[in-house]
Design an enzyme around this catalytic site. Structure first.
Site, PDB file in Angstrom:
ATOM      1  N   LYS A 197       4.109   0.481   9.705  1.00 35.29           N
ATOM      2  CA  LYS A 197       4.535   1.681   9.051  1.00 35.29           C
ATOM      3  C   LYS A 197       3.952   2.897   9.713  1.00 35.29           C
ATOM      4  O   LYS A 197       4.546   4.032   9.559  1.00 35.29           O
ATOM      5  CB  LYS A 197       3.693   1.707   7.678  1.00 35.29           C
ATOM      6  CG  LYS A 197       4.562   1.164   6.607  1.00 35.29           C
ATOM      7  CD  LYS A 197       4.209   1.111   4.989  1.00 35.29           C
ATOM      8  CE  LYS A 197       2.864   0.086   4.978  1.00 35.29           C
ATOM      9  NZ  LYS A 197       2.542  -0.166   3.721  1.00 35.29           N
ATOM     10  N   ARG A 227       5.075 -13.226   9.833  1.00 33.73           N
ATOM     11  CA  ARG A 227       5.717 -12.005   9.370  1.00 33.73           C
ATOM     12  C   ARG A 227       7.161 -11.866  10.081  1.00 33.73           C
ATOM     13  O   ARG A 227       7.385 -12.432  11.274  1.00 33.73           O
ATOM     14  CB  ARG A 227       4.810 -10.918   9.811  1.00 33.73           C
ATOM     15  CG  ARG A 227       4.648 -10.446  11.232  1.00 33.73           C
ATOM     16  CD  ARG A 227       3.335  -9.608  11.599  1.00 33.73           C
ATOM     17  NE  ARG A 227       3.680  -8.153  11.317  1.00 33.73           N
ATOM     18  CZ  ARG A 227       3.031  -7.372  10.491  1.00 33.73           C
ATOM     19  NH1 ARG A 227       2.306  -7.909   9.541  1.00 33.73           N
ATOM     20  NH2 ARG A 227       3.695  -6.243  10.080  1.00 33.73           N
ATOM     21  N   GLU A 269       0.934  -1.146  -0.022  1.00 33.97           N
ATOM     22  CA  GLU A 269       0.271  -0.060   0.085  1.00 33.97           C
ATOM     23  C   GLU A 269       0.941   1.127  -0.096  1.00 33.97           C
ATOM     24  O   GLU A 269       1.974   1.429   0.770  1.00 33.97           O
ATOM     25  CB  GLU A 269      -0.994  -0.066   1.185  1.00 33.97           C
ATOM     26  CG  GLU A 269      -2.008   0.794   1.066  1.00 33.97           C
ATOM     27  CD  GLU A 269      -2.900   0.855   2.588  1.00 33.97           C
ATOM     28  OE1 GLU A 269      -2.821  -0.078   3.238  1.00 33.97           O
ATOM     29  OE2 GLU A 269      -3.672   1.781   2.869  1.00 33.97           O
TER      30      GLU A 269
HETATM   31  P1  ATP Z   1       2.702  -2.493   8.129  1.00 39.95           P
HETATM   32  O1  ATP Z   1       2.130  -3.421   9.122  1.00 39.95           O
HETATM   33  O2  ATP Z   1       4.358  -2.184   8.487  1.00 39.95           O
HETATM   34  O3  ATP Z   1       2.217  -1.263   8.139  1.00 39.95           O
HETATM   35  P2  ATP Z   1       1.519  -3.472   5.789  1.00 39.95           P
HETATM   36  O4  ATP Z   1       1.099  -4.880   5.977  1.00 39.95           O
HETATM   37  O5  ATP Z   1       0.423  -2.562   6.388  1.00 39.95           O
HETATM   38  O6  ATP Z   1       2.772  -3.083   6.827  1.00 39.95           O
HETATM   39  P3  ATP Z   1       1.593  -3.191   3.350  1.00 39.95           P
HETATM   40  O7  ATP Z   1       2.130  -2.554   2.418  1.00 39.95           O
HETATM   41  O8  ATP Z   1       0.150  -3.552   3.277  1.00 39.95           O
HETATM   42  O9  ATP Z   1       2.270  -2.875   4.677  1.00 39.95           O
HETATM   43  O10 ATP Z   1       2.280  -4.864   3.181  1.00 39.95           O
HETATM   44  C1  ATP Z   1       2.596  -5.241   1.646  1.00 39.95           C
HETATM   45  C2  ATP Z   1       3.121  -6.744   1.913  1.00 39.95           C
HETATM   46  O11 ATP Z   1       4.149  -6.728   2.942  1.00 39.95           O
HETATM   47  C3  ATP Z   1       2.003  -7.525   2.566  1.00 39.95           C
HETATM   48  O12 ATP Z   1       1.650  -8.457   1.717  1.00 39.95           O
HETATM   49  C4  ATP Z   1       2.380  -7.923   3.899  1.00 39.95           C
HETATM   50  O13 ATP Z   1       1.591  -9.198   4.473  1.00 39.95           O
HETATM   51  C5  ATP Z   1       3.851  -7.805   3.738  1.00 39.95           C
HETATM   52  N1  ATP Z   1       4.364  -7.552   5.115  1.00 39.95           N
HETATM   53  C6  ATP Z   1       4.299  -6.428   5.658  1.00 39.95           C
HETATM   54  N2  ATP Z   1       4.890  -6.255   6.960  1.00 39.95           N
HETATM   55  C7  ATP Z   1       5.605  -7.482   6.738  1.00 39.95           C
HETATM   56  C8  ATP Z   1       6.339  -8.124   7.818  1.00 39.95           C
HETATM   57  N3  ATP Z   1       6.955  -7.459   9.117  1.00 39.95           N
HETATM   58  N4  ATP Z   1       7.084  -9.458   7.501  1.00 39.95           N
HETATM   59  C9  ATP Z   1       6.792  -9.953   6.189  1.00 39.95           C
HETATM   60  N5  ATP Z   1       5.898  -9.529   5.096  1.00 39.95           N
HETATM   61  C10 ATP Z   1       5.361  -8.281   5.753  1.00 39.95           C
HETATM   62 MG    MG Z   2      -1.404  -3.554   4.888  1.00 36.60          MG
END
Ligand code: ATP
Ligand code: MG
Length: 764
Positions: A283, A273, A47
Site C-alpha cells: 500500500k 500472501r 487498516e
Molecule cells: P500492504 O502490505 O499492502 O500495505 P497490509 O498488510 O499492510 O497490506 P492491511 O490493511 O493491514 O494491509 O491488510 C489487511 C489484511 O490483508 C491482513 O490480514 C493482511 O495479511 C492481508 N493482506 C495484505 N496483503 C496481502 C496479500 N498480498 N495477499 C494476501 N493477503 C494480504
Molecule cells: Mg498491515
C-alpha cells in the site's frame, strides 16, 4: 442498457466444499472435531490507510468462504489504531470494494478503536501482573538495547519499575502529561529471546494526533501486536488468519492472550500472501504512485486495486475465481498476472455482448450497393455456444469502415483477410470483394473500392469458399468514441526486486488514448457496461463518459499479446484448455524446467509440481506411486502437502512407499475414509506404523455409514437440546455451535460436508 454486475458468493462457497481441501480447512475440521472451538468466526482486518488491492481480495475470499463453509461468522474489522495514517475516505472505499466482491459482513462491522477503553484496561492488568512496564528510553536506545539476531538484548534501566510507579506513569501518559516519544509501555517478556518480537515489545505509545473516529479522546495508542489479538478475542474470533510475515508474531499473540484471558480464545494461522508478476502490492508504494501522479488515482484502471480493476472492467466473479484458483499455501510464490487475465477472459467471454468497433479505420465503398440505401441487419449479441439470447439491428450502407490491418495490398502467406481481388465475409453481413484501391496525394491507400454479393446474407457464397470474416461499422451511423488502451504498468516482472526502485520499472507506454468508431447501438451504452468489441478485446464504459462523449476502457485484449512480445526468457505460455476447471492448469507460478515438465506430463497443480521438483525424496515417492494407476493429481496433492509436512524432521528415506500413498488415495476417493482421517493416516504411516489398512482398523479411522452418521448427529442434538430449541426459535447463528458438537461426536470419521448435510436435514 446497464448490466450492473451483482453477485453473491454463497453458491460458490458451498460448492467449494466438494473441492480438495487446503490446510486451513483441515485445521478447522480438526478444531471442531476436537472441541477446541464450537463455531468458526473469521475476520478481515484492514487498516484504513489505503485502498484494497488484489492481495486483500485473496484474504477476504479466504476468510469469508471459511465462515460460510462452516456456517460460521465473518467480521469486517477496521484495524484503526494508528491515527496518523488513517482516514474515513479509506473506510468508505474499503466497504464499497468488499461489497462489490460479493462479500456480506451483515451486522458484523467492527472497529478496533471501539475497544480502546478495554484495551487500556488490559494494559493496566498487565502492569498489575508485573508483565508490563513504562520505559523512558529514546527510540534509538530502545533499538540499541534490543540486541541483534545473534546477540541477546540488555534490559532497560527502567525495566524494574514498581507496579505503582508504572501505573502512575501509564495513567499520566493517558492524561496527556507527556510529549510523543517520552515514554512507552512495553511487555516484560525476555530480552534474550531468540525471537526478536519477544524482546519486550512496545505495546503503547504516545501519539498526540487526531483520530478519525475517536477525535482527541486519546493521546496514547496501542500497537498492532497488542491490539490485534485482543480485538480478535473481544469479538470471539476463532481463527485469526494472516500472511506469513506474521509468523514470528504468533508467539507474542499467544503470550498476550495467555497473560490476559481465560477460556476459549483465538489462534493465529499464516498463509502465503499473494504476489503477482508485473505488479506491486504494498500500500505504501501504491500510495506513492497516486501521490506523485504516476497514475490518475487509486482507481486508475492500471492499478492493482479493486477499484482500479472494477473501473477497468474486471468482474467480481473473475477476481473471486482467481482467488480460488491460486489456492491457499504455506510457502510464498509468485503468480503470473497472465492467470488473472485468463480467468477474466473466461468470465467476460460468457458475459459480454459482442459488438463491433473499428479502432484504425480504412473507408470502404460498396459500389454495387445503392448509394443512398440503408438497411438493418439482424445481429445476435452472443454466439450460439454461449447460450444467451439477445440481438440488435445493425445499420448497413454503401459506406463502411474496416480495420486498416484487415487489408493487405501485398498479403503475406496465409493472410485470409481482404486483398485486391480477394473476398471476405463481413461479420453478420455480406461477402464482399475488393476491386481496387484509391490513394491520397501522398500515395497512401485512402479507400477500398468493393462490391458485395447480394444473396450471401444468410447463405454460403457461390464459387470458392471464403476463408476470412472481418468486423466493420457503417460509416454514416457509426459513433466516434474515446478508447483507452492499457499495457502493463510495470515493464519488469519483479518491479523493485533487489535494490531497484520500483518506479524505474514503470512502463512509459502503459496508457494509449485513441479514437474508435463504434456501431450505432452503443450510443446508449451506460457507465459500467461491458462489451466485447469483436476481434479487438473486452471493453467497459468508463466513469469519464459525459453526455455523448463515450469513453471505453479496454479491459483486456482477446489474446495474450504480451507473452509474444517479451517472454523469451520464460517458459512459453501453455495452450489454453477448454474443459471446465482449466484455469487451475494454466501456469500460475514461475516454474523451472523440471516442475514445468511435471505440469505438462501429469497436469499437476503448479505449486505442487514445484514442491515435488525441489524435493528428490518426494519426487521418488511420487514416481513410485504412479505405477498404481491412481490419478497423478491426487497422488501429488497428498505427497506435496501431507507427506511433505509429516516428513519434516525425518532424515533419509521416507518410511512410506508409493504404493502406500496410492492406497490412501484409493481409500479416500472411494469414500472409505474422510479427508481428515486421511491426514491422520498419512501421519501414522510416515511415523512408521506401516500398513494403511491395519492403521485404519487399529485407530478406527473408517468413515461412518449414513445410518451411523444420522445417529451421531442425533446424539449431538440431544446433548445440546437447549441450543437446538434456541436455534429453532430463530437464533440461526447457533448452527455453528451445533455443527461443532456434531463434528466432535463424529470424531473425524465424517467429512464436514456430510455432517453439515445431515445436520441441516435433522434441524429441518
Ligand atoms: P500492504 O502490505 O499492502 O500495505 P497490509 O498488510 O499492510 O497490506 P492491511 O490493511 O493491514 O494491509 O491488510 C489487511 C489484511 O490483508 C491482513 O490480514 C493482511 O495479511 C492481508 N493482506 C495484505 N496483503 C496481502 C496479500 N498480498 N495477499 C494476501 N493477503 C494480504
Ligand atoms: Mg498491515
Amino acid at each position: 442498457m446497464a448490466n450492473e454486475v451483482t453477485s453473491d458468493m454463497t453458491d460458490e462457497a458451498t460448492r467449494a466444499r466438494d473441492e480438495p481441501t487446503h490446510f486451513i480447512q483441515d485445521i478447522i475440521e480438526q478444531d471442531l472435531a476436537g472441541g477446541k472451538h464450537n463455531a468458526v468466526v473469521t475476520r478481515f482486518p484492514p487498516e484504513p490507510n489505503g485502498y484494497l488491492h488484489i492481495g486483500h481480495a485473496k484474504s477476504i475470499v479466504l476468510n469469508y468462504s471459511l465462515a460460510k463453509d462452516f456456517s460460521g461468522r465473518f467480521h469486517l474489522r477496521f484495524d484503526d489504531t494508528n491515527p496518523t495514517t488513517e482516514d474515513a475516505e479509506f473506510v468508505d472505499s474499503i466497504q464499497r470494494d468488499i461489497r462489490w466482491l460479493g462479500v456480506d459482513w451483515g451486522d458484523n462491522l467492527f472497529h478496533a478503536s471501539d475497544y480502546f477503553e478495554r484495551l487500556y484496561r488490559f494494559a493496566e492488568q498487565l502492569i498489575n501482573q508485573e508483565q508490563a512496564y513504562v520505559d523512558s528510553l529514546s527510540d534509538e536506545d530502545v533499538r540499541a538495547y534490543r540486541g541483534t539476531v545473534t546477540e541477546a538484548g540488555k534490559p532497560s534501566p527502567h525495566r524494574d519499575r514498581s507496579v505503582a510507579e508504572n501505573l502512575d506513569l501509564f495513567r499520566r501518559m493517558r492524561a496527556g502529561e507527556f510529549q510523543d516519544g517520552e515514554h512507552v509501555l512495553r511487555a516484560k517478556i525476555d530480552m534474550a529471546s531468540p525471537n526478536m518480537k519477544m524482546r519486550d515489545p512496545l505495546i503503547y505509545r504516545i501519539r498526540r494526533h487526531h483520530h478519525y473516529r475517536t477525535g482527541d479522546e486519546w493521546c496514547i495508542y496501542p500497537l498492532y501486536d497488542f491490539a490485534h489479538c485482543l480485538s480478535d478475542y473481544i469479538e470471539g474470533i476463532t481463527h485469526s488468519i494472516c500472511t506469513l510475515e506474521f509468523e514470528n508474531n504468533r508467539e507474542l499473540y499467544d503470550w498476550i492472550l495467555d497473560a490476559l484471558v481465560k477460556g476459549e480464545r483465538p489462534h493465529q494461522y499464516e498463509f502465503a500472501r499473494l504476489a503477482m508478476t508485473h505488479t506491486i502490492m504494498s500500500k505504501r508504494n501504491l500510495l506513492e504512485l497516486v501521490r506523485d501522479g504516476h497514475v490518475s488515482g487509486w482507481d486508475d484502471p492500471r492499478m492493482p486495486t479493486l477499484s482500479g480493476y472494477r473501473r477497468r472492467g474486471y468482474t467480481p466473479e473473475a477476481i473471486r475465481r482467481f482467488c480460488e484458483a491460486i489456492g491457499v499455501a504455506k510457502n510464498n510464490s509468485t503468480v503470473e498476472v497472465a492467470l488473472l487475465e485468463h480467468t477474466l477472459r473466461d468470465d467476460l467471454n460468457r458475459r459480454a455482448r459482442r459488438v463491433m468497433a473499428v479502432l484504425d479505420p480504412l473507408p470502404v465503398v460498396i459500389e454495387n450497393y445503392p448509394q443512398d440505401k440503408q438497411e438493418e441487419l439482424d445481429a445476435a449479441y452472443f454466439p450460439a455456444d454461449i447460450g444467451k439470447e439477445g440481438s440488435r439491428r445493425l445499420p448497413f450502407s454503401a459506406n463502411l469502415l474496416i480495420e486498416r490491418a484487415d487489408f493487405a495490398e501485398h498479403p503475406p502467406k496465409g493472410f485470409h483477410r481482404l486483398t485486391v481481388g480477394g473476398r471476405v465475409r463481413l461479420r453478420h453481413g455480406y461477402v464482399i470483394r475488393c476491386d481496387g484501391v484509391e490513394r491520397d496525394d501522398a500515395g497512401n491507400i485512402a479507400k477500398l473500392r468493393c462490391s458485395h454479393e447480394p444473396d450471401t446474407l444468410d447463405a454460403a457464397p457461390k464459387g470458392p469458399r471464403v476463408k476470412g470474416t472481418i468486423h466493420w461499422v457503417c460509416a454514416k451511423t457509426a459513433v466516434e468514441v474515446e478508447v483507452r488502451l492499457f499495457d502493463r504498468l510495470f515493464k519488469d516482472e519483479f518491479p523493485g526486486a533487489g535494490d531497484a526502485d520500483f518506479k524505474d520499472s514503470l512502463n512509459p507506454n502503459s496508457l494509449t488514448v485513441g479514437r474508435a468508431h463504434v456501431e450505432l447501438s452503443l450510443k446508449s451504452a451506460a457507465v459500467g457496461d461491458l462489451f466485447q468489441f469483436e476481434r479487438t478485446g473486452f471493453f467497459r464504459v468508463d466513469e469519464d463518459t459525459q453526455g455523448d462523449g463515450l469513453v471505453f476502457n479496454r479491459t483486456v485484449p482477446l489474446k495474450d499479446s504480451w507473452a509474444k512480445q517479451s517472454k523469451q526468457d520464460l517458459a512459453p505460455p501453455k495452450r489454453e484448455r477448454s474443459k471446465p476447471g482449466a484455469v487451475a492448469s494454466t501456469p500460475a507460478l514461475l516454474l523451472d524446467a523440471d516442475a514445468q515438465a511435471l505440469v505438462d506430463t501429469h497436469a499437476l497443480d503448479p505449486s505442487q509440481a514445484k514442491v515435488l521438483a525441489e524435493n528428490p525424496r518426494l519426487l521418488a515417492t511420487f514416481n513410485d506411486a504412479l505405477s498404481s494407476g491412481q490419478p497423478a493429481q491426487a497422488l501429488s496433492a497428498i505427497i506435496a502437502n501431507d507427506i511433505r509436512s509429516a516428513a519434516k524432521g525425518i532424515d533419509g528415506d521416507l518410511p512410506i512407499s508409493g504404493q502406500g500413498v496410492a492406497r490412501v488415495v484409493e481409500l479416500t476417493s472411494s469414500g472409505k475414509i474422510s479427508s481428515s482421517a486421511a491426514k491422520r493416516l498419512i501421519k501414522a504411516m510416515v511415523g512408521g506404523e506401516g500398513d494403511p489398512d491395519a492403521i485404519i482398523k487399529a485407530r478406527g479411522l473408517a468413515k461412518m455409514g449414513d445410518d451411523e452418521l444420522s445417529s451421531v448427529v442425533a446424539a449431538a442434538l440431544a446433548q445440546n437440546a437447549e441450543v437446538v430449541e434456541r436455534y429453532r426459535a430463530g437464533e440461526k447463528n447457533l448452527f455453528g455451535v451445533l455443527m461443532g458438537a456434531a463434528m466432535r461426536e463424529a470424531a473425524g470419521r465424517a467429512d464436514a460436508g456430510a455432517v453439515k448435510k445431515v445436520l441441516s436435514e435433522a434441524l429441518g
